[in-house]
Scaffold this motif. Sequence first.
Motif, PDB file in Angstrom:
ATOM      1  N   ASP A   1     -11.353 -10.883   3.675  1.00  0.00           N
ATOM      2  CA  ASP A   1     -10.409 -10.326   4.639  1.00  0.00           C
ATOM      3  C   ASP A   1     -10.729 -10.669   6.085  1.00  0.00           C
TER       4      ASP A   1
ATOM      5  N   GLY B   1       0.254  -1.929   7.554  1.00  0.00           N
ATOM      6  CA  GLY B   1      -0.539  -3.150   7.514  1.00  0.00           C
ATOM      7  C   GLY B   1      -2.023  -2.873   7.546  1.00  0.00           C
ATOM      8  N   ARG B   2      -2.764  -3.939   7.378  1.00  0.00           N
ATOM      9  CA  ARG B   2      -4.222  -3.842   7.374  1.00  0.00           C
ATOM     10  C   ARG B   2      -4.775  -4.866   8.345  1.00  0.00           C
ATOM     11  N   LYS B   3      -6.013  -4.642   8.738  1.00  0.00           N
ATOM     12  CA  LYS B   3      -6.674  -5.622   9.579  1.00  0.00           C
ATOM     13  C   LYS B   3      -8.133  -5.715   9.161  1.00  0.00           C
ATOM     14  N   SER B   4      -8.766  -6.787   9.560  1.00  0.00           N
ATOM     15  CA  SER B   4     -10.166  -7.008   9.223  1.00  0.00           C
ATOM     16  C   SER B   4     -11.043  -5.958   9.882  1.00  0.00           C
ATOM     17  N   ASN B   5     -12.106  -5.583   9.196  1.00  0.00           N
ATOM     18  CA  ASN B   5     -13.041  -4.589   9.718  1.00  0.00           C
ATOM     19  C   ASN B   5     -14.158  -5.307  10.475  1.00  0.00           C
TER      20      ASN B   5
ATOM     21  N   ALA C   1       1.454   3.418   6.626  1.00  0.00           N
ATOM     22  CA  ALA C   1       0.970   2.199   5.960  1.00  0.00           C
ATOM     23  C   ALA C   1       1.709   1.004   6.559  1.00  0.00           C
TER      24      ALA C   1
ATOM     25  N   ILE D   1       0.829  -1.207   0.000  1.00  0.00           N
ATOM     26  CA  ILE D   1       0.000   0.000   0.000  1.00  0.00           C
ATOM     27  C   ILE D   1       0.864   1.257   0.000  1.00  0.00           C
TER      28      ILE D   1
END
Length: 198
Positions: A132, A92-96, A90, A4
């Motif tokens: 995700d 990382g990402r995580k589940s919503n 940026a 990202i």
Amino acid sequence: GGYIGLELSSVWKRLGSEVIVIEFLDHIIPGMDKDVSNEFLKILMKQGINFKLGTKVMEVNTKGEQAIVDFITTESKKKEKIECDKVLVAVGRKSNLTNDISKLGIKLNEQNKIKVNEKFETSIKNIYAIGDVIDKGPMLAHKAEEEGIAVAEIISGQAGHVNYDVIPSVIYTSPEVAMVGKTEEEIKKENIKYKVGK
């Protein structure tokens, strides 16, 4: 230096911004093949994106309309600052997901994602989860689409299956970078014979 961060760096550079990427690791795009990472870094640097690798952000503060980023190089421990207009974090990402999901009786795993069996069924019979919010494969739309097809097949009594080893990972930069399968490093660790073509 991940997907990202590089995608948005690439966009902002093409729009005319000066871009500096600060990455804790000594290379970009962790998880991709080292040769690809090295060549991609050269391409992005040639486009004018600046990199500070092996560098840790210590703090970000604002001063009026400016952001001040304090960072330190992990090797020399040299402290530096950059003043800039915008900062993108940026990491990382995580589940919503909210805790409301567990109120329904749907169990989560240690990563706080929905726990599913091999048929994508949650802890409640006939409730399925894909994408995700589950702990399988990369967090990519085309992976979720494959899982959705598999679940539809399973529900209709067919043998739905997703082969996560053949799902491509894509970085939407200019140029785009993609990979499928294992990296050379992973193959070496598994003592698999292989050939390299370049």
